[in-house]
Design a protein around this motif. Structure first.
Motif, PDB file in Angstrom:
ATOM      1  N   TYR A  68      -0.415  10.654  48.607  1.00 22.82           N
ATOM      2  CA  TYR A  68       0.213  11.636  49.495  1.00 22.82           C
ATOM      3  C   TYR A  68       1.041  12.634  48.689  1.00 22.82           C
ATOM      4  O   TYR A  68       0.962  13.837  48.886  1.00 22.82           O
ATOM      5  CB  TYR A  68       1.105  10.949  50.542  1.00 22.82           C
ATOM      6  N   LEU A  95      10.320  13.169  54.212  1.00 25.60           N
ATOM      7  CA  LEU A  95       9.500  12.148  53.566  1.00 25.60           C
ATOM      8  C   LEU A  95      10.360  10.942  53.175  1.00 25.60           C
ATOM      9  O   LEU A  95       9.973   9.789  53.355  1.00 25.60           O
ATOM     10  CB  LEU A  95       8.871  12.780  52.327  1.00 25.60           C
ATOM     11  N   LEU A  96      11.541  11.219  52.669  1.00 25.32           N
ATOM     12  CA  LEU A  96      12.416  10.128  52.237  1.00 25.32           C
ATOM     13  C   LEU A  96      12.972   9.355  53.436  1.00 25.32           C
ATOM     14  O   LEU A  96      13.146   8.140  53.381  1.00 25.32           O
ATOM     15  CB  LEU A  96      13.551  10.654  51.361  1.00 25.32           C
ATOM     16  N   MET A 147      15.596  10.662  43.933  1.00 24.37           N
ATOM     17  CA  MET A 147      14.308  10.708  44.634  1.00 24.37           C
ATOM     18  C   MET A 147      14.043  12.125  45.141  1.00 24.37           C
ATOM     19  O   MET A 147      12.935  12.638  45.042  1.00 24.37           O
ATOM     20  CB  MET A 147      14.315   9.744  45.817  1.00 24.37           C
ATOM     21  N   VAL A 195      11.380   7.946  38.976  1.00 29.21           N
ATOM     22  CA  VAL A 195      12.037   7.163  40.005  1.00 29.21           C
ATOM     23  C   VAL A 195      10.991   6.488  40.904  1.00 29.21           C
ATOM     24  O   VAL A 195       9.877   6.984  41.056  1.00 29.21           O
ATOM     25  CB  VAL A 195      12.981   8.087  40.817  1.00 29.21           C
ATOM     26  N   GLU A 196      11.346   5.327  41.449  1.00 33.58           N
ATOM     27  CA  GLU A 196      10.455   4.654  42.395  1.00 33.58           C
ATOM     28  C   GLU A 196      10.769   5.138  43.805  1.00 33.58           C
ATOM     29  O   GLU A 196      11.931   5.208  44.188  1.00 33.58           O
ATOM     30  CB  GLU A 196      10.653   3.131  42.341  1.00 33.58           C
ATOM     31  N   ILE A 197       9.758   5.471  44.567  1.00 33.87           N
ATOM     32  CA  ILE A 197       9.970   5.883  45.951  1.00 33.87           C
ATOM     33  C   ILE A 197       9.090   5.045  46.877  1.00 33.87           C
ATOM     34  O   ILE A 197       8.002   5.471  47.280  1.00 33.87           O
ATOM     35  CB  ILE A 197       9.674   7.386  46.164  1.00 33.87           C
ATOM     36  N   PRO A 198       9.538   3.852  47.229  1.00 31.75           N
ATOM     37  CA  PRO A 198       8.734   3.008  48.122  1.00 31.75           C
ATOM     38  C   PRO A 198       8.565   3.717  49.463  1.00 31.75           C
ATOM     39  O   PRO A 198       9.482   4.386  49.938  1.00 31.75           O
ATOM     40  CB  PRO A 198       9.586   1.745  48.293  1.00 31.75           C
ATOM     41  N   GLY A 199       7.410   3.581  50.049  1.00 36.52           N
ATOM     42  CA  GLY A 199       7.189   4.170  51.369  1.00 36.52           C
ATOM     43  C   GLY A 199       6.535   5.542  51.332  1.00 36.52           C
ATOM     44  O   GLY A 199       6.052   6.019  52.336  1.00 36.52           O
ATOM     45  N   VAL A 200       6.536   6.190  50.148  1.00 37.11           N
ATOM     46  CA  VAL A 200       5.804   7.459  50.010  1.00 37.11           C
ATOM     47  C   VAL A 200       4.670   7.166  49.036  1.00 37.11           C
ATOM     48  O   VAL A 200       4.929   6.845  47.889  1.00 37.11           O
ATOM     49  CB  VAL A 200       6.694   8.567  49.412  1.00 37.11           C
ATOM     50  N   TRP A 220      11.378   9.003  56.188  1.00 42.15           N
ATOM     51  CA  TRP A 220      10.197   8.246  56.598  1.00 42.15           C
ATOM     52  C   TRP A 220      10.070   6.966  55.767  1.00 42.15           C
ATOM     53  O   TRP A 220       9.879   5.868  56.287  1.00 42.15           O
ATOM     54  CB  TRP A 220       8.966   9.130  56.398  1.00 42.15           C
ATOM     55  N   ALA A 221      10.188   7.157  54.457  1.00 47.52           N
ATOM     56  CA  ALA A 221      10.049   6.030  53.545  1.00 47.52           C
ATOM     57  C   ALA A 221      11.106   4.970  53.832  1.00 47.52           C
ATOM     58  O   ALA A 221      10.851   3.774  53.752  1.00 47.52           O
ATOM     59  CB  ALA A 221      10.174   6.520  52.103  1.00 47.52           C
TER      60      ALA A 221
END
Lengths: 249, 456
Positions: A97, B416-417, B399, A88-93, B419-420
């Motif tokens: 990290y 974290l999610l 996610m 899955v894509e997780i933009p922002g993480v 935050w993202a």
């Protein structure tokens, strides 16, 4: 390492795994093959603890412990790794990290201190070179904007950094061109060791030319229909799945 | 508005009227504003576009400004800031002006001369010394009530107009090599029982000029102030304004806000708001795309936890041809919070070639939390391109599982999610120093500075 006995699993009320029994000894590489819908991905997901799967019977022990009683994150910290079919894509993480958080979660679990930042980056860079990944990918969001092949390489990168005891790679070969397949296979092969077990879930024999398994199992309608050595995969390639499904019917 | 409330409003105004500074708003205009407000009434939750706001505090609020009370000692120095309230660190290259409870605080300010920039606070010292020092500055202040004040959503600006105690007036002229950089800090100290705070800003950019404005609203952590903010923005032809608005009012505060902006031809306005403070916060933003080719980028991030209400209403009017808007909202509601964004785009008859995009997303992070994202379109012409996406939902299960499968705990994975999710807005902050400050603030707000610190 891993012992699956008489595993029955339902998804949305429909039974997908119907009494699957399989043992993966330490240090071996096993391939689980099978036609579409045979339950390959269900098996991979159940082992990693994905929600939405109802286990109605059977047991799975991992290094003598009841694996099914552990939460997904506990399985990961114990050394179970799932390489996703569709990462899955997780933009922002960002990637680095996540890698670091994952490594530190496992270390904390083992009573170790957090990894040294400099040593960690050195290690990650080395593994990235192995996977022919550009360093700029580290600071990007997890899988964000990655091509299919890049996502799969990223899965293997994570595996190389995490050094799991048991890695389950779910259709890691799908969507890869031949060059990417070689890179991925090379990455996986560097991780082979007498202390580690690998389960390759795949539809095609092609991957097994590059990661040679110790054993091959054919999954048909939720059960292991046939097991053998690597020649079984070649025979399947030649004769097609109908050969086994016909027998199993 | 109940009769009793209306009467109290008028009584409070009558009691302080003569002590309100005429150089900030003329007595005539104050009277006009209070009359208009009394006639229209304060908003109630039955009113369209106010239903998510918590308006109960208005019934208890003291409208008279805290600054009109004798807050200053005989020496003219304001009371010191309470311990626990640290002003955010200043930004390199920015001139800072600080206002405490709506009054200019020179000892907390650090003006800095910049080409083409004039910053004044309109309330002058009684001896006239400061007034003289500023008398050369040319400032075009609107003589009539702001155009927006006729809007039902913008009527709280009238309350500010009537009671304002000072104004930060910023004027930029000429095309300088680098944009002027100004930071305004509004501190609310007085409790709502002592009086209200009326931050007030007039921004005017001459053609082709450039300004980066950072506007901060802060209060003591547990502060319970009543703040009613009014901002008027005028961006001249081909001018560029980048405007950051950071609302971190005290946890028990009521924070109300009205911003009206008009963009001339080819003007560019980047407005980015991060709203995390207060118990009840409401922002009304009204932007008029009055000149052909004007561009607006409106980005809002809002974080609500516990019983907080974060309500935003934005009306963007495309009046002239070929105007462009890009709107981004990301809001998270945890605990029992209510977070709302109501984004209305109106395309008038002459606004052919309008291009407007809205991406509004809300994240529900608590079983008792509420999210409402509402895009609205009113189009009176052909030849426009308007797209919008609006979603409100929970964290993405795939996610979440991915992060768990890598050994992260459910708590860390969820934070974290979240935050993202906010990063869609935060990543647009172009000043690295400011972005870091905001990221630290958000991480703290999410009560998880420890597990997020490595992201910063």
């Amino acid at each position: 390492m891993l012992k699956i006995e008489n595993l029955h699993v339902k998804v949305d009320g429909k039974e997908i795994l119907k009494g699957l029994t399989l043992a993966i000894p330490t240090g071996e590489v096993h391939a689980v093959m099978g036609p579409n819908g045979s339950g390959k991905s269900t098996l991979a997901n159940v082992l990693a603890g994905r929600p939405g799967y109802e286990i109605t019977a059977g047991s799975v022990t991992f290094q003598g412990r009841d694996l099914l009683g552990l939460a997904p994150e506990e399985r990961a910290r114990e050394g179970v790794f799932l390489g996703f079919q569709y990462p899955v894509e997780i933009p922002g993480v960002n990637n680095v990290y996540l890698l670091k958080a994952a490594v530190n979660a496992a270390r904390k679990h083992r009573g170790l201190e957090e990894v040294d930042a400099f040593e960690f980056l050195t290690l990650v860079r080395e593994k990235m070179r192995l996977m022919r990944m550009e360093e700029s990918m580290l600071s990007r969001g997890v899988n964000e904007g990655f091509s299919g092949g890049e996502k799969k390489r990223n899965e293997i990168l994570q595996m190389l950094v995490l050094e799991p005891r048991l890695a389950i790679l779910d259709e890691t070969d799908s969507g890869l061109d031949i060059d990417a397949l070689k890179i991925v296979a090379h990455g996986v092969n560097t991780l082979r060791s007498p202390e580690r077990s690998l389960v390759l879930v795949t539809h095609y024999q092609r991957l097994l030319d590059y990661i040679v398994p110790d054993h091959v199992h054919v999954l048909v309608r939720g059960r292991i229909a046939r097991s053998g050595d690597k020649s079984l995969a070649l025979e399947l390639e030649r004769r097609g799945y109908d050969w086994v499904t016909g027998e199993a019917a | 508005m109940t009769e009793a409330l209306c009467k109290r409003l008028l009584d409070e105004y009558a009691a302080v009227r003569d002590s309100l500074p005429a150089d900030v708003v003329s007595p005539e205009r104050r009277q006009e504003a209070i009359d208009a407000l009394a006639a229209r009434g304060l908003p109630v939750t039955r009113d369209e576009n106010w239903r998510y706001t918590n308006l109960r505090p208005l019934e208890r609020a003291r409208f008279a400004p805290a600054a009109a009370a004798p807050a200053r000692g005989a020496s003219g120095t304001p009371p010191p800031l309470p311990s626990g309230l640290d002003l955010p660190a200043g930004l390199g290259g920015f001139a800072r002006y600080t206002f405490v409870d709506g009054a200019y605080a020179p000892e907390l300010s650090s003006p800095r001369e910049q080409a083409g920039l004039t910053v004044r606070h309109l309330r002058q010292a009684p001896d006239g010394a400061a007034a003289q020092a500023h008398s050369a500055a040319v400032l075009r202040l609107p003589r009539a009530l702001p155009a927006s004040s006729g809007l039902p959503e913008a009527r709280l600006a009238l309350l500010n107009e009537a009671f304002a105690t000072d104004t930060a007036a910023i004027h930029v002229s000429g095309a300088a090599a680098a944009p002027a950089c100004v930071e305004l800090v509004f501190v609310a100290l007085a409790g709502a029982d002592k009086g209200a705070s009326y931050p007030r800003i007039e921004v005017s950019l001459d053609p082709a000029s450039r300004l980066i404005l950072v506007e901060r609203h802060v209060g003591a952590d547990a502060g319970a102030s009543f703040v009613n903010c009014s901002v008027n923005v005028d961006v001249g032809r081909g001018a560029h304004l980048t405007h950051y608005r950071l609302q971190r009012a005290g946890a028990r505060s009521t924070w109300l806000d009205t911003l009206s902006a008009a963009l001339a031809a080819d003007a560019r306005y980047g407005l980015l708001a991060v709203s995390t403070g207060g118990l009840s916060a409401r922002s009304t933003t009204h932007v008029q795309m009055a000149g052909a080719g004007a561009q607006l980028a409106l980005s809002v991030a809002a974080l609500g936890d516990r019983q907080q209400v974060q309500d935003h209403f934005a009306l963007v009017e495309h009046i002239a041809p070929r105007t462009r808007t890009e709107q981004t909202f990301r809001g998270i509601a945890s605990g029992r919070a209510r977070v709302a964004f109501n984004g209305k785009i109106a395309v008038r008859e002459a606004a052919a070639g309008t291009d407007s995009r809205q991406s509004l997303r809300g994240l529900l992070a608590g079983p008792e939390a509420e999210i409402d994202v509402r895009p609205q379109l009113e189009i009176y012409t052909d030849e426009v391109r308007c797209s919008h996406g609006a979603t409100a939902g929970k964290l993405d299960e795939d996610m979440l599982f991915y992060l768990l499968s890598r050994g992260l705990s459910p708590e860390v994975a969820q934070r974290l999610l979240k935050w993202a999710f906010l990063e869609d807005v935060v990543a647009k902050i172009e000043i690295p120093e400011l972005r870091r400050q905001i990221e630290h603030g958000l991480a703290g707000q999410m009560a998880d500075a420890a597990s997020l610190k490595e992201l910063l």
